[in-house]
Write a protein that holds these residues in place. Structure first.
Motif, mmCIF file in Angstrom:
data_model
loop_
_atom_site.group_PDB
_atom_site.id
_atom_site.type_symbol
_atom_site.label_atom_id
_atom_site.label_comp_id
_atom_site.label_asym_id
_atom_site.label_seq_id
_atom_site.Cartn_x
_atom_site.Cartn_y
_atom_site.Cartn_z
ATOM 1 N N SER A 139 0.851 -1.186 0.000
ATOM 2 C CA SER A 139 0.000 0.000 0.000
ATOM 3 C C SER A 139 0.885 1.233 0.000
ATOM 4 C CB SER A 139 -0.903 0.021 1.236
ATOM 5 O OG SER A 139 -1.740 -1.116 1.273
ATOM 6 N N PRO A 140 0.482 2.293 -0.692
ATOM 7 C CA PRO A 140 1.302 3.502 -0.756
ATOM 8 C C PRO A 140 1.645 4.020 0.633
ATOM 9 C CG PRO A 140 -0.537 3.636 -2.287
ATOM 10 C CD PRO A 140 -0.779 2.435 -1.434
ATOM 11 N N PRO A 141 2.878 4.453 0.840
ATOM 12 C CA PRO A 141 3.947 4.546 -0.150
ATOM 13 C C PRO A 141 4.813 3.298 -0.235
ATOM 14 C CG PRO A 141 4.648 5.584 1.868
ATOM 15 C CD PRO A 141 3.238 5.102 2.121
ATOM 16 N N LEU A 142 4.468 2.232 0.500
ATOM 17 C CA LEU A 142 5.256 1.004 0.463
ATOM 18 C C LEU A 142 5.104 0.314 -0.886
ATOM 19 C CD1 LEU A 142 4.358 -0.414 3.993
ATOM 20 C CD2 LEU A 142 6.337 0.950 3.349
ATOM 21 N N GLY A 143 6.220 -0.201 -1.398
ATOM 22 C CA GLY A 143 6.155 -0.967 -2.633
ATOM 23 C C GLY A 143 6.431 -0.178 -3.888
ATOM 24 N N THR A 144 6.978 1.037 -3.779
ATOM 25 C CA THR A 144 7.250 1.811 -4.987
ATOM 26 C C THR A 144 8.205 1.083 -5.925
ATOM 27 O OG1 THR A 144 8.925 3.026 -3.721
ATOM 28 C CG2 THR A 144 6.777 4.085 -4.001
ATOM 29 N N VAL A 145 9.122 0.293 -5.375
ATOM 30 C CA VAL A 145 10.059 -0.432 -6.226
ATOM 31 C C VAL A 145 9.349 -1.466 -7.090
ATOM 32 C CG1 VAL A 145 10.582 -2.243 -4.531
ATOM 33 C CG2 VAL A 145 12.304 -1.610 -6.238
ATOM 34 N N PHE A 146 8.190 -1.943 -6.636
ATOM 35 C CA PHE A 146 7.433 -2.918 -7.422
ATOM 36 C C PHE A 146 6.507 -2.255 -8.437
ATOM 37 C CE2 PHE A 146 8.503 -5.357 -3.599
ATOM 38 C CZ PHE A 146 9.049 -6.491 -4.175
ATOM 39 N N VAL A 147 5.953 -1.101 -8.093
ATOM 40 C CA VAL A 147 4.953 -0.498 -8.977
ATOM 41 C C VAL A 147 5.527 0.528 -9.938
ATOM 42 C CG1 VAL A 147 3.124 -0.875 -7.298
ATOM 43 C CG2 VAL A 147 4.298 1.320 -7.346
ATOM 44 N N ALA A 148 6.724 1.059 -9.668
ATOM 45 C CA ALA A 148 7.264 2.113 -10.524
ATOM 46 C C ALA A 148 7.450 1.651 -11.964
ATOM 47 C CB ALA A 148 8.597 2.616 -9.958
ATOM 48 N N TRP A 149 7.662 0.364 -12.155
ATOM 49 C CA TRP A 149 7.860 -0.162 -13.510
ATOM 50 C C TRP A 149 6.634 -0.932 -14.009
ATOM 51 C CZ3 TRP A 149 11.706 0.588 -10.026
ATOM 52 C CH2 TRP A 149 12.831 1.286 -10.464
ATOM 53 N N SER A 150 5.508 -0.784 -13.320
ATOM 54 C CA SER A 150 4.276 -1.471 -13.713
ATOM 55 C C SER A 150 3.525 -0.663 -14.754
ATOM 56 C CB SER A 150 3.382 -1.692 -12.493
ATOM 57 O OG SER A 150 4.015 -2.508 -11.534
ATOM 58 N N ASP A 151 2.523 -1.291 -15.365
ATOM 59 C CA ASP A 151 1.706 -0.549 -16.321
ATOM 60 C C ASP A 151 0.756 0.375 -15.566
ATOM 61 O OD1 ASP A 151 -0.561 -2.049 -15.500
ATOM 62 O OD2 ASP A 151 -0.132 -3.587 -16.995
ATOM 63 N N ALA A 152 0.103 1.251 -16.318
ATOM 64 C CA ALA A 152 -0.723 2.292 -15.698
ATOM 65 C C ALA A 152 -1.836 1.709 -14.837
ATOM 66 C CB ALA A 152 -1.305 3.200 -16.775
ATOM 67 N N GLY A 153 -2.427 0.595 -15.277
ATOM 68 C CA GLY A 153 -3.518 -0.014 -14.514
ATOM 69 C C GLY A 153 -3.077 -0.488 -13.153
ATOM 70 N N ASP A 154 -1.903 -1.124 -13.085
ATOM 71 C CA ASP A 154 -1.398 -1.604 -11.799
ATOM 72 C C ASP A 154 -1.043 -0.444 -10.878
ATOM 73 O OD1 ASP A 154 -1.714 -4.212 -12.545
ATOM 74 O OD2 ASP A 154 0.377 -4.522 -13.126
ATOM 75 N N VAL A 155 -0.507 0.626 -11.456
ATOM 76 C CA VAL A 155 -0.172 1.796 -10.650
ATOM 77 C C VAL A 155 -1.436 2.400 -10.039
ATOM 78 C CG1 VAL A 155 0.717 4.152 -10.711
ATOM 79 C CG2 VAL A 155 1.943 2.333 -11.918
ATOM 80 N N GLU A 156 -2.487 2.516 -10.852
ATOM 81 C CA GLU A 156 -3.727 3.097 -10.344
ATOM 82 C C GLU A 156 -4.355 2.215 -9.267
ATOM 83 O OE1 GLU A 156 -4.878 6.256 -11.257
ATOM 84 O OE2 GLU A 156 -2.831 6.142 -12.015
ATOM 85 N N GLN A 157 -4.255 0.900 -9.437
ATOM 86 C CA GLN A 157 -4.792 -0.011 -8.420
ATOM 87 C C GLN A 157 -4.037 0.163 -7.108
ATOM 88 O OE1 GLN A 157 -4.529 -4.155 -9.482
ATOM 89 N NE2 GLN A 157 -5.909 -4.788 -7.847
ATOM 90 N N TRP A 158 -2.741 0.335 -7.192
ATOM 91 C CA TRP A 158 -1.921 0.565 -5.997
ATOM 92 C C TRP A 158 -2.292 1.892 -5.344
ATOM 93 C CZ3 TRP A 158 2.425 4.107 -5.567
ATOM 94 C CH2 TRP A 158 3.223 3.916 -4.434
#
Length: 315
Positions: A139-158
């Protein structure tokens, strides 16, 4: 909706509880109390799990802890992560030896970040959870290393996990939350360009917490103190994990530096993190640590035939 299976729920609760206390034995009475079970039910469950090898019983002390049979189950569950981890371990050991830090490998399972392996020892106490099997909410802000390279949909879900009230409508709402979302999106772009994430430790938060706690206590109002703590936590999390511009900052005690390992689809398979730094670090030192870490993570990425995602996919 399917009806719950009490026996399954109790078993899951038991294994989960013991996994959070690795190496610590518990008696029948303690487990029954912790899981809110009567002793007869708890005894029958413990006996069945001991027979299967899922639990180990100390006959002398009449206590229970996790058994060896769960090792093979966990190993099988790791799947592709296990293969990547095997190739990552030599790099993790070298990083630990060269830099004098603790090196942690983690992955994402469901909605959690799970620590898979730890190499070396922290040169200084740190607030990063670094025990294999530990789980941290993605959950934000934890996990930026996993979501920074994700597609837009995964980023929005996070990003929706910023608040349980942040639904689809509010994601497009130009209010205070939209300002915060913009900060997160900008931070993700910078992290992707830089190649790694950094986080400060919590020393500053503890000082602020003590100061504001005195203020709240002077009112003798628990609601005031609770509100203060929530503000501190929110400030802490975002200050720690959305540290974007490193230029011009003074030497700081950092909590961790993390970089991604990509699989053959361009998704983040593992995160490798450096933690437990011995001293405060200047921006130039952080950059040097970051370069060495990303050298290692890209080497691991190549070993597993992985590659970073296309920029078009993550823009």
């Amino acid at each position: 909706m399917p009806r719950p299976a009490p026996g399954v729920e109790r078993t899951v609760a038991l294994i989960t509880f013991l996994s959070r206390h690795p190496g610590r034995p518990f008696s029948l009475s303690e487990l029954a109390r912790q899981l809110d079970l009567n002793k007869a039910t708890a005894h029958a469950m413990l006996a069945a799990l001991t027979d299967s090898g899922w639990l180990l019983r100390d006959t002398a002390h009449k206590t229970y802890q996790l058994g060896a049979a769960l090792v093979s189950i966990g190993d099988a569950a790791a799947g592709a992560d296990r293969h990547a981890l095997e190739l990552a371990r030599p790099h993790m050991l070298r990083l630990s030896d060269e830099l004098g830090v603790q090196v942690v490998a983690s992955t994402v399972l469901g909605d959690d970040i799970v620590v898979l392996a730890v190499e070396g020892h922290a040169a200084a106490p740190n607030d990063f959870v670094s025990r294999p099997g530990s789980r941290i909410p993605l959950s934000p802000p934890l996990g930026t290393v996993f979501v920074a390279w994700s597609d837009a949909g995964d980023v929005e879900q996070w990003l929706r996990r910023l608040s349980p009230r942040l639904d689809d409508h509010r994601l497009d709402d130009h209010r205070l939350d939209d300002h915060r979302l913009g900060i997160y999106r900008d931070a993700i772009k910078v992290i992707r360009r830089r190649g790694y994430t950094v986080a400060l430790n919590d020393d500053w938060r503890h000082d602020l917490s003590r100061a504001l706690g005195v203020f709240a206590d002077s009112y003798g109002d628990t609601e005031v103190r609770t509100a203060v703590e929530r503000v501190i936590q929110a400030m802490s999390d975002e200050k720690k994990y959305l540290l974007v511009d490193l230029d011009g900052i003074e030497a700081q005690q950092f909590s961790l530096i993390s970089a991604p390992v990509f699989d053959n689809t361009g998704r983040v398979r593992l995160a490798i993190s450096l933690t437990g730094f011995a001293a405060r670090l200047r921006p130039q030192q952080i950059a040097a640590y970051g370069r060495r870490l990303t050298e290692a993570t890209m080497a691991i990425t190549r070993r597993i035939d992985g590659h970073p995602p296309d920029e078009a996919m993550t823009a």
